[in-house]
Write an enzyme that holds these catalytic residues in place. Structure first.
Site, PDB file in Angstrom:
ATOM      1  N   LYS A 490      57.063  51.528  86.995  1.00  9.03           N
ATOM      2  CA  LYS A 490      58.089  50.514  86.758  1.00  9.03           C
ATOM      3  C   LYS A 490      59.469  51.160  86.833  1.00  9.03           C
ATOM      4  O   LYS A 490      59.600  52.391  86.820  1.00  9.03           O
ATOM      5  CB  LYS A 490      57.879  49.861  85.391  1.00  9.03           C
ATOM      6  CG  LYS A 490      57.966  50.825  84.214  1.00  9.03           C
ATOM      7  CD  LYS A 490      57.721  50.119  82.893  1.00  9.03           C
ATOM      8  CE  LYS A 490      57.823  51.116  81.733  1.00  9.03           C
ATOM      9  NZ  LYS A 490      57.694  50.458  80.418  1.00  9.03           N
ATOM     10  N   ARG A 587      56.546  43.655  69.606  1.00  6.32           N
ATOM     11  CA  ARG A 587      57.391  43.333  70.756  1.00  6.32           C
ATOM     12  C   ARG A 587      56.781  42.121  71.453  1.00  6.32           C
ATOM     13  O   ARG A 587      57.283  41.011  71.356  1.00  6.32           O
ATOM     14  CB  ARG A 587      57.480  44.549  71.678  1.00  6.32           C
ATOM     15  CG  ARG A 587      58.470  44.424  72.811  1.00  6.32           C
ATOM     16  CD  ARG A 587      58.644  45.744  73.547  1.00  6.32           C
ATOM     17  NE  ARG A 587      57.403  46.257  74.128  1.00  6.32           N
ATOM     18  CZ  ARG A 587      57.322  47.393  74.805  1.00  6.32           C
ATOM     19  NH1 ARG A 587      58.390  48.147  74.969  1.00  6.32           N
ATOM     20  NH2 ARG A 587      56.167  47.786  75.323  1.00  6.32           N
ATOM     21  N   TYR A 715      91.663  59.990  84.766  1.00 10.52           N
ATOM     22  CA  TYR A 715      92.178  58.775  84.145  1.00 10.52           C
ATOM     23  C   TYR A 715      92.524  58.998  82.667  1.00 10.52           C
ATOM     24  O   TYR A 715      91.836  59.715  81.949  1.00 10.52           O
ATOM     25  CB  TYR A 715      91.142  57.655  84.242  1.00 10.52           C
ATOM     26  CG  TYR A 715      91.043  57.022  85.613  1.00 10.52           C
ATOM     27  CD1 TYR A 715      92.137  56.392  86.193  1.00 10.52           C
ATOM     28  CD2 TYR A 715      89.848  57.056  86.315  1.00 10.52           C
ATOM     29  CE1 TYR A 715      92.047  55.806  87.440  1.00 10.52           C
ATOM     30  CE2 TYR A 715      89.743  56.473  87.573  1.00 10.52           C
ATOM     31  CZ  TYR A 715      90.856  55.845  88.129  1.00 10.52           C
ATOM     32  OH  TYR A 715      90.763  55.271  89.368  1.00 10.52           O
ATOM     33  N   MET A 764      84.279  56.342  88.552  1.00 12.45           N
ATOM     34  CA  MET A 764      83.199  55.544  89.117  1.00 12.45           C
ATOM     35  C   MET A 764      82.410  56.327  90.172  1.00 12.45           C
ATOM     36  O   MET A 764      81.172  56.280  90.203  1.00 12.45           O
ATOM     37  CB  MET A 764      83.753  54.251  89.743  1.00 12.45           C
ATOM     38  CG  MET A 764      82.650  53.352  90.312  1.00 12.45           C
ATOM     39  SD  MET A 764      83.293  51.853  91.060  1.00 12.45           S
ATOM     40  CE  MET A 764      83.797  50.935  89.609  1.00 12.45           C
TER      41      MET A 764
END
EC number: 5.1.1.1
Length: 820
Positions: A490, A587, A715, A764
């Site tokens: 997964k 859950r 930044y 980023m």
């Protein structure tokens, strides 16, 4: 190809007994893998009994390939094999080793034996490249250095070879004596000693002395005197006239000092007779420079001159000791094996190619096989390999390879050199093909790979399929032979890429795969993955796709059971499902209070066949929760007993995840679910040395800047230089999955084995690191996660878990798969 061996010699060498006498014919090949048998009528099949695979199960397959003589181990082996000779031995592994020892004794040339903790394979390849420029040699293919790999390497030694280079690796006491008897090196090379494979030894000294047993009968032993432990042990074990020591400092047989320059390194050689020579290399990292100096000394000992060695050094490159699977243009898959070319390596590469998921065509791009002995025999064998692996197309580059012109049973194109092929490249149609690129370095096939490869972002995640296999094998060793394995793929296989990993797991004989959502399962089916797939979080809208693609959903509530049951009934379908039982995770899942109504639903909807019952342990990774975990397991067994009583059949039962397999092996039941452990993270901290990291996240330096003390970086000016120095900007940011919490010195990366801290805020697409005092250049490789920077260590630095770091790696980061 081995020296010709008669059945009587075989019987004598292996100390076996004849169970069945058939026609007697000479043996020229020895095989342990029925898939690779080409000349069956000349082949002996040795049925090895391994941890994962038992060769006795493949005797029939070998028989269909023409084999008529077998060495077996099992008492109950079926000897009724028509027209065949069957010899039984005490151990087929020992028989294989005895046969290799016999083959070695027929050889009168020089054998170089290499051992050590690191650098064995790269040293073997570099020494092989240099020697092959002057005479015919053979060497271990890839990293064939184990108890079975060494015999297979020695079978490749033929009379026409002037030298053989064989590497030896061990992980347990008493293993080297067996390898020494097989290799019997004339010249030994000890690379270094480190922590690799240390778990089998009481201490470092025991491991070192075990490795040095390889050189028991060697005439000369080459080593670096600066490694004090190696120097002392060799002096204690062997006479001084056997030892050939080199050092950075005066006092060895060879002094090899380093001066790093802007474009590489200068190596100054001073010999014991005060002869002086200077070598030049583009390498600057310590590991490569140590391997290169070993190579230089070994070449001198083997009789090459300094100018001959220098000329060959110019051709050396960072050898990729692995088969690398890359995404190509037009949905192609590229297998990059461009560092050298010989018959043994070609066979291994074609076998790897054959194990990949199917594509439209199998295409081989192959160069001349240089320094390969008798050309007619060599290219005849290449023809046999092309036929055996059923290739659809051959693109042959070089002048000698034209000997194949009339024979290959596939579409063939010939080119004089790489440049002429690349001129034609735009006109060739590659679409959804599997392409193996295999060539000697002089042909510069990396240019072909570059043309075929999908354009990639400078940041890549490399996945080591061998490490994946070793981790899988470790967990299998903790299980009973009958216990099944369900592998979690997964979340893009924990960031590693579900399709390629799932395909590899099929090769490893996993029993089940598990994904989170239906579309993940559909994607696997579209890529021809055939293993059963459990879907953890199905939704009602996906019912059609679940049935169409033979996916098995988890059913976790009474309402969901009804919905799926009604759908199947109205569409006249049946489906296998897995019931999630809530024993304390709280859950999803059925509680004890749901069992009575669940009984009714299973009778009402027989279209839902219960494949398994399972539960999640909430705290299997922590001994502090052992009482709670045991209560969960007890409740699970009780609930399973109740469900089985009204089902009338027994589904599989499974409760253990990676942590649970280690901590509660007595509760492995019918199946276990292997997740993060497969990818190299042992969350209990009990067996970390037994696992290998599967993935390495790496990028490159885009630019280097010199800054003054007090200048700010990034930044919000969060980074401040507290000294005159330099920073490097690397091509990764939070959009790639490099967590912004690593900003401002919390995160570290590795360049040339040295750690460099992040300075300022992570952007980023970019990150700045402080490389003051480090010898780095634009374009240098930067390790984000990998050797020296474990995922657990990195995750702990920002207060998270390894799962998050792995699954956050962006899909824009290309995945590259390799087999080392």
């Amino acid at each position: 190809m081995v020296n010709t061996l008669t059945p009587n010699e075989l019987l004598h060498i292996t100390r076996g007994e004849i169970l069945q006498q058939g026609p007697l014919s000479s043996i020229n090949y020895i095989s342990t893998d029925s898939r690779k048998i080409i000349h069956g009528d000349q082949t002996l099949f040795v049925a090895l009994k391994g941890f994962k695979v038992d060769g006795h199960d493949y005797i029939a397959d070998a028989y269909t390939k023409g084999v008529r003589i077998f060495v077996v181990q099992h008492e109950d082996t079926d000897t009724h094999i028509p027209n065949s000779t069957v010899i039984r031995v005490k151990s087929t592994t020992e028989a294989l080793q005895d046969l290799a020892t016999w083959n070695r004794l027929q050889y009168e040339g020089i054998v170089v034996g290499i051992t050590g903790s690191n650098g064995k394979t790269i040293l073997k390849e570099w020494l092989g490249q240099i020697l092959a420029n002057h005479f015919d040699i053979t060497k271990s293919p890839k990293s064939y250095n184990s108890q079975t790999g060494v015999p297979l390497s020695v079978f490749g030694i033929e009379r026409h070879h002037k030298a053989a280079i064989i590497e030896a690796g061990i992980s347990q006491p008493d293993e080297m004596a067996k390898l020494q008897a097989i290799i019997q090196p004339n010249i030994g090379i000890m690379t270094n000693i480190g922590t690799a494979h240390a778990e089998g030894f009481s201490d470092q000294k025991e491991k070192l002395n075990e490795k040095l047993r390889l050189f028991k009968d060697a005439q000369l032993i080459i080593y670096r005197k600066d490694h004090e432990a190696i120097h002392q042990s060799l002096q204690n074990l062997y006479p001084a006239d056997k030892l050939v020591a080199w050092s950075e400092q005066p006092g060895g047989d060879y002094t090899l000092s380093i001066k790093k320059e802007k474009e590489g390194s200068k190596i100054t050689l001073i010999k014991s007779d005060l002869g002086l020579y200077t070598f030049h290399s583009r390498f600057t990292d310590e590991a490569s420079l140590e391997n290169l100096r070993h190579t230089i000394v070994a070449s001198l000992v083997l009789g090459l001159s300094e100018p001959q060695i220098q000329q060959s050094i110019q051709e050396l490159d960072t050898v990729e000791m692995r088969l690398t699977l890359k995404s190509g243009i037009h949905q192609c898959l590229i297998i990059d094996d461009t560092y050298n070319n010989d018959l043994a390596g070609l066979d291994i590469a074609l076998e790897f190619m054959n194990s990949q998921r199917p594509k439209k065509r199998k295409i081989l791009i192959l160069s001349d096989l240089l320094q390969a002995g008798d050309k007619g025999s060599v290219y005849s064998h290449v023809n046999a390999l092309i036929r055996h692996y059923q290739l659809d197309m051959l693109i042959a580059v070089g002048t000698d390879i034209h000997r194949l012109k009339s024979a290959p049973p596939c579409e063939v194109y010939f080119y004089r050199d790489t440049a002429h092929f690349l001129e034609d490249f735009p006109g060739l149609s590659f679409q959804d093909d599997l392409i193996l690129v295999k060539g000697a370095r002089v042909f510069q096939f990396e240019r072909i790979v570059d043309a075929l490869q999908e354009r990639i972002h400078g940041t890549v995640l490399e996945i080591n399929l061998n490490a994946l296999r070793k981790n899988f094998t470790f967990y299998k060793s903790l299980l009973k032979p009958t216990t099944k394995t369900m592998i979690m793929v997964k979340a893009f296989a924990y960031g590693g890429g579900a399709t390629e990993i799932a395909h590899h797991l099929e090769q490893l004989n996993a029993n089940y795969l598990a994904v989170a959502y239906t579309d993940e399962g559909v994607s696997l089916r579209n890529e021809k993955i055939t293993l059963p797939v459990m879907v953890l979080n199905p939704v009602q809208d996906s019912f059609g796709n679940l049935i169409k693609h033979r996916l098995e959903p988890v059913v976790y509530s009474l309402s969901f059971f009804r919905q799926l049951g009604e759908y199947c009934r109205s569409n006249n379908n049946a489906i296998s499902v897995h019931l999630d039982l809530d024993t304390g995770m709280h859950r999803l899942g059925f509680g004890e209070e749901d069992l009575e109504e669940l009984r009714s639903l299973t009778h009402r909807y027989p279209e839902l066949r219960i494949a398994s019952l399972y539960t999640h342990l909430a705290g299997a990774d922590d001994a502090a929760h052992e009482t709670y975990s045991m209560r969960q397991l007890s409740l699970f067994q009780s609930m399973c007993s109740s469900i089985q009583s009204f089902l009338g059949y027994r589904p599989l039962m499974h409760a253990l995840n990676s942590a649970g397999i280690v901590r509660y092996p007595e509760f492995q039941m019918d199946m276990v679910r292997l997740g993060i452990g497969l990818y190299g993270v042992e969350v209990n901290g009990l067996h970390e040395n037994a696992l290998q990291p599967v993935s390495v996240l790496k990028t490159t330096i885009s630019q280097i800047k010199l800054l003054k003390k007090g200048e700010t970086v990034g930044y919000s000016r969060k980074g401040t230089m507290n000294h005159d120095g330099k920073i490097a900007t690397i091509a990764i940011g939070y959009a790639d999955g490099y967590d912004r919490r690593f900003s401002n010195g919390i995160g570290k990366v590795i360049i040339h084995g040295q750690k460099a801290p992040v300075i300022g805020n992570i952007c980023m697409d970019m990150t700045m690191i402080d490389v003051t005092g480090m010898d780095v250049h634009e374009g240098d490789e930067v390790i984000i996660y990998g050797a020296g920077l474990s995922l657990k260590e990195q995750a702990a630095a920002i207060g998270t878990i390894p799962y998050e770091l792995l699954t956050n790696i962006s899909s824009r980061v290309k995945r590259v798969y390799y087999l080392d």
